[in-house]
Design an enzyme around this catalytic site. Sequence first.
Site, PDB file in Angstrom:
ATOM      1  N   CYS A 204      -7.279   4.837   4.896  1.00 22.79           N
ATOM      2  CA  CYS A 204      -6.503   3.565   4.872  1.00 22.79           C
ATOM      3  C   CYS A 204      -5.315   3.629   6.121  1.00 22.79           C
ATOM      4  O   CYS A 204      -4.762   4.648   5.975  1.00 22.79           O
ATOM      5  CB  CYS A 204      -5.778   3.719   3.383  1.00 22.79           C
ATOM      6  SG  CYS A 204      -6.572   4.255   2.119  1.00 22.79           S
TER       7      CYS A 204
ATOM      8  N   GLU B 157       1.258  -5.223   2.636  1.00 27.51           N
ATOM      9  CA  GLU B 157       0.080  -5.369   3.688  1.00 27.51           C
ATOM     10  C   GLU B 157      -0.961  -6.438   3.224  1.00 27.51           C
ATOM     11  O   GLU B 157      -1.126  -6.968   2.124  1.00 27.51           O
ATOM     12  CB  GLU B 157      -0.935  -3.997   3.445  1.00 27.51           C
ATOM     13  CG  GLU B 157      -0.023  -2.751   3.901  1.00 27.51           C
ATOM     14  CD  GLU B 157      -0.708  -1.533   3.914  1.00 27.51           C
ATOM     15  OE1 GLU B 157      -0.446  -0.564   4.799  1.00 27.51           O
ATOM     16  OE2 GLU B 157      -1.973  -1.247   3.157  1.00 27.51           O
TER      17      GLU B 157
END
Length: 244
Positions: free
Chosen positions: A98, A160
């Site tokens: 990630c 995000e």
Amino acid sequence: MAEEVHAPPPPHPHPDADMDIVQRRLMFDDECILVDENDRVVGHDSKYNCHLMENIEAKNLLHRAFSVFLFNSEYELLLQQRSATKVTFPLVWTNTCCSHPLYRESELIEENALGVRNAAQRKLLDELGIPAKDVPVDQFTPLGRMLYKAPSDGKWGEHELDYLLFIVRDVNVNPNPDEVADIKYVNRDELKELLRKADAGEGGLKLSPWFRLVVDNFLFKWWDHVERGALEEVADMKTIHRLT
């Protein structure tokens, strides 16, 4: 009479003086891509500024990110436990990798999410030591995008627009201890047991919030398509799933 000399007062410690030196360098050197809620690029800012909750709340800073889900030829999913020195979500278990595409030409390419795929290949090497030849950029399948917000502690958090990238490859893994504390491959039943333990708080096991969002909304359905080699059937890069 000799002039009295006064020592200068000791400097105030930097508020992030206890931050791991590698993580501090990444926090200030890496420039994330700022986007609006429709994923249009509106600027860039340091990883540090993008992850301060006060900025996220006051300025609504939103940055582009990606989450890689790498399966081996047995269709087991590679998970990682984030290192103890990570600034956000240390020691939580999460999907394979990630991170963020950076504000650089090769990672800003929008066509077929090529910039994000380039970034994913870069970070798989940085974090897990997976060589680029093991994960060619054309082998990543972008399945969707999600927008979420998640505080990590009082100071740090995430906001995000996350690209979900799936890939099926047998790879060589050599984790970077600055980034990764542990790794494991899991099948579906083993992941369900991991979820049960996290929900029960067993052994202090924690999962990252973005991984949990993908698990709860998409993963098990998509896993069927991984095994059938039919990921394109569930790919939807037009929708932005707002899961905040």
